[in-house]
Design a protein around this motif. Sequence first.
Motif, PDB file in Angstrom:
ATOM      1  N   LEU A  67       0.412   0.625   7.364  1.00  0.00           N
ATOM      2  CA  LEU A  67       1.079   1.623   6.535  1.00  0.00           C
ATOM      3  C   LEU A  67       2.465   1.901   7.082  1.00  0.00           C
ATOM      4  O   LEU A  67       2.644   2.090   8.293  1.00  0.00           O
ATOM      5  N   GLY A  68       3.453   1.951   6.206  1.00  0.00           N
ATOM      6  CA  GLY A  68       4.782   2.347   6.607  1.00  0.00           C
ATOM      7  C   GLY A  68       4.919   3.852   6.623  1.00  0.00           C
ATOM      8  O   GLY A  68       4.015   4.582   6.171  1.00  0.00           O
ATOM      9  N   PRO A  69       6.043   4.361   7.126  1.00  0.00           N
ATOM     10  CA  PRO A  69       6.282   5.803   7.095  1.00  0.00           C
ATOM     11  C   PRO A  69       6.267   6.337   5.662  1.00  0.00           C
ATOM     12  O   PRO A  69       6.592   5.631   4.713  1.00  0.00           O
ATOM     13  N   GLN A  70       5.863   7.593   5.531  1.00  0.00           N
ATOM     14  CA  GLN A  70       5.894   8.316   4.254  1.00  0.00           C
ATOM     15  C   GLN A  70       4.920   7.764   3.224  1.00  0.00           C
ATOM     16  O   GLN A  70       5.073   8.002   2.028  1.00  0.00           O
ATOM     17  N   VAL A  71       3.914   7.023   3.674  1.00  0.00           N
ATOM     18  CA  VAL A  71       2.898   6.515   2.745  1.00  0.00           C
ATOM     19  C   VAL A  71       1.777   7.541   2.626  1.00  0.00           C
ATOM     20  O   VAL A  71       1.230   8.000   3.632  1.00  0.00           O
ATOM     21  N   THR A  72       1.446   7.900   1.411  1.00  0.00           N
ATOM     22  CA  THR A  72       0.302   8.773   1.148  1.00  0.00           C
ATOM     23  C   THR A  72      -0.564   8.137   0.075  1.00  0.00           C
ATOM     24  O   THR A  72      -0.088   7.338  -0.731  1.00  0.00           O
ATOM     25  N   GLY A  73      -1.838   8.479   0.079  1.00  0.00           N
ATOM     26  CA  GLY A  73      -2.750   8.003  -0.956  1.00  0.00           C
ATOM     27  C   GLY A  73      -3.371   6.656  -0.680  1.00  0.00           C
ATOM     28  O   GLY A  73      -4.188   6.177  -1.480  1.00  0.00           O
ATOM     29  N   PHE A  74      -3.021   6.006   0.428  1.00  0.00           N
ATOM     30  CA  PHE A  74      -3.590   4.715   0.793  1.00  0.00           C
ATOM     31  C   PHE A  74      -3.982   4.742   2.265  1.00  0.00           C
ATOM     32  O   PHE A  74      -3.391   5.475   3.067  1.00  0.00           O
ATOM     33  N   ALA A  75      -4.971   3.923   2.607  1.00  0.00           N
ATOM     34  CA  ALA A  75      -5.439   3.838   3.989  1.00  0.00           C
ATOM     35  C   ALA A  75      -5.679   2.386   4.347  1.00  0.00           C
ATOM     36  O   ALA A  75      -5.913   1.530   3.465  1.00  0.00           O
ATOM     37  N   VAL A  76      -5.618   2.094   5.642  1.00  0.00           N
ATOM     38  CA  VAL A  76      -5.943   0.744   6.104  1.00  0.00           C
ATOM     39  C   VAL A  76      -7.356   0.398   5.661  1.00  0.00           C
ATOM     40  O   VAL A  76      -8.276   1.207   5.788  1.00  0.00           O
ATOM     41  N   GLY A  77      -7.534  -0.795   5.127  1.00  0.00           N
ATOM     42  CA  GLY A  77      -8.828  -1.229   4.622  1.00  0.00           C
ATOM     43  C   GLY A  77      -8.983  -1.115   3.118  1.00  0.00           C
ATOM     44  O   GLY A  77      -9.894  -1.703   2.544  1.00  0.00           O
ATOM     45  N   ASP A  78      -8.081  -0.355   2.456  1.00  0.00           N
ATOM     46  CA  ASP A  78      -8.137  -0.256   0.992  1.00  0.00           C
ATOM     47  C   ASP A  78      -7.854  -1.611   0.357  1.00  0.00           C
ATOM     48  O   ASP A  78      -7.026  -2.383   0.852  1.00  0.00           O
ATOM     49  N   ARG A  79      -8.509  -1.892  -0.756  1.00  0.00           N
ATOM     50  CA  ARG A  79      -8.220  -3.093  -1.529  1.00  0.00           C
ATOM     51  C   ARG A  79      -7.230  -2.725  -2.623  1.00  0.00           C
ATOM     52  O   ARG A  79      -7.458  -1.790  -3.393  1.00  0.00           O
ATOM     53  N   VAL A  80      -6.110  -3.459  -2.682  1.00  0.00           N
ATOM     54  CA  VAL A  80      -5.036  -3.102  -3.606  1.00  0.00           C
ATOM     55  C   VAL A  80      -4.486  -4.348  -4.291  1.00  0.00           C
ATOM     56  O   VAL A  80      -4.684  -5.482  -3.845  1.00  0.00           O
ATOM     57  N   THR A  81      -3.781  -4.095  -5.372  1.00  0.00           N
ATOM     58  CA  THR A  81      -3.038  -5.150  -6.055  1.00  0.00           C
ATOM     59  C   THR A  81      -1.715  -4.573  -6.525  1.00  0.00           C
ATOM     60  O   THR A  81      -1.579  -3.355  -6.679  1.00  0.00           O
ATOM     61  N   GLY A  82      -0.723  -5.434  -6.713  1.00  0.00           N
ATOM     62  CA  GLY A  82       0.565  -4.965  -7.189  1.00  0.00           C
ATOM     63  C   GLY A  82       1.605  -6.056  -7.136  1.00  0.00           C
ATOM     64  O   GLY A  82       1.340  -7.183  -6.708  1.00  0.00           O
ATOM     65  N   LEU A  83       2.806  -5.701  -7.567  1.00  0.00           N
ATOM     66  CA  LEU A  83       3.900  -6.667  -7.673  1.00  0.00           C
ATOM     67  C   LEU A  83       4.782  -6.598  -6.437  1.00  0.00           C
ATOM     68  O   LEU A  83       5.276  -5.536  -6.066  1.00  0.00           O
ATOM     69  N   VAL A  84       4.999  -7.760  -5.818  1.00  0.00           N
ATOM     70  CA  VAL A  84       5.825  -7.891  -4.619  1.00  0.00           C
ATOM     71  C   VAL A  84       7.152  -8.528  -5.013  1.00  0.00           C
ATOM     72  O   VAL A  84       7.171  -9.562  -5.685  1.00  0.00           O
ATOM     73  N   PHE A  85       8.258  -7.927  -4.588  1.00  0.00           N
ATOM     74  CA  PHE A  85       9.573  -8.474  -4.896  1.00  0.00           C
ATOM     75  C   PHE A  85      10.147  -9.278  -3.735  1.00  0.00           C
ATOM     76  O   PHE A  85      11.124  -9.991  -3.898  1.00  0.00           O
ATOM     77  N   GLY A  86       9.545  -9.170  -2.554  1.00  0.00           N
ATOM     78  CA  GLY A  86       9.921 -10.014  -1.427  1.00  0.00           C
ATOM     79  C   GLY A  86       9.004 -11.216  -1.373  1.00  0.00           C
ATOM     80  O   GLY A  86       8.559 -11.740  -2.404  1.00  0.00           O
ATOM     81  N   HIS A  87       8.690 -11.667  -0.176  1.00  0.00           N
ATOM     82  CA  HIS A  87       7.808 -12.825  -0.014  1.00  0.00           C
ATOM     83  C   HIS A  87       6.364 -12.440  -0.327  1.00  0.00           C
ATOM     84  O   HIS A  87       5.773 -11.586   0.332  1.00  0.00           O
ATOM     85  N   GLY A  88       5.797 -13.090  -1.340  1.00  0.00           N
ATOM     86  CA  GLY A  88       4.403 -12.848  -1.712  1.00  0.00           C
ATOM     87  C   GLY A  88       3.514 -14.042  -1.471  1.00  0.00           C
ATOM     88  O   GLY A  88       2.301 -13.893  -1.335  1.00  0.00           O
ATOM     89  N   TYR A  89       4.096 -15.248  -1.431  1.00  0.00           N
ATOM     90  CA  TYR A  89       3.329 -16.451  -1.162  1.00  0.00           C
ATOM     91  C   TYR A  89       3.135 -16.541   0.358  1.00  0.00           C
ATOM     92  O   TYR A  89       3.755 -17.345   1.043  1.00  0.00           O
TER      93      TYR A  89
END
Length: 307
Positions: A67-89
């Motif tokens: 987790l980066g600074p100022q992250v709320t609502g997520f925890a290590v171990g959560d399963r997530v999906t979303g769009l990455v604008f940097g390196h995703g491969y």
Amino acid sequence: MRRVRYDHSGGPEVLRLEEAPVPSPGPGELLVRVAAVGVTLPVVRKVREAREPIPLGGEVAGEVAGLGPQVTGFAVGDRVTGLVFGHGYADYALLATAMASPVPDGASAVDAVALVRSGLVAYGALRAARPEPGETALVTAAASGVGHLAVQLARLQGAGRVVGAVSDPAKADFVRGVGADEVVTYDAGDWGTPADYCLDAVGGDLLGPAVRSLAPHGRLVAYSSGGGTVEAYDLLVGAKSVTGFQMRLIAQDWPELYEAWRVELWRLFAAGALRPAVHAEFALEDAARAHQAVESRANLGKVVLTP
């Protein structure tokens, strides 16, 4: 970690695997251990056409590893999906919390990348078309990762008839299998029943025929990265309209709407009403083969990398 990159534009053959340090999440970012990556036509086109190499981004799904600074609502171990604008491969990717959403129990990482981003584009384009019950829908690239979901969603939104347009007649059975009443090929002189609205993922030289296939007062929603030109006369003669649609602007300007659409997609998936199809899963080192499948338009459904 492993990461796919390229040094100069070209076809799938320019992709190569390299070792890179695991990135550190910044403010509002999640470090995701990537389990699946959705391969999209816009990214494939950028590899071939971009003047300078770009990070290979796109939709990812996996487990939160940091987790980066100022992250709320997520925890290590959560399963997530979303769009990455940097390196995703890559084995690890940085995902902004604004673009992240939970993957519900009962859904895999592959389900997530096959459903969420492609489904959001399909659903958003459909909403932009302002469908009315009983209308005829035309979906181009109907066998693609977005298109096969658009066919299903048009039906769920009350279309009386759904026409799928494809590049190859060999795709017809697949497109009918996901709900199309009629399948036409791009080179056919007649694109079937005149459509009240068209969801166009192809653009280019096919944009004109797509507009001409509309019934009077028909609406075309263009969400392709392929460009194209429309003759004003083709719009005037039938009082037709063309609307451009881009998912990134929805996420940026109307995050509440973006989230509501994501919730609806997962609801339809859980109910068995929306069935994402996966053409093939490729290992990270086989990214070139994955790009080839998309670039050649051979895929039936979503192409996925599974690091």
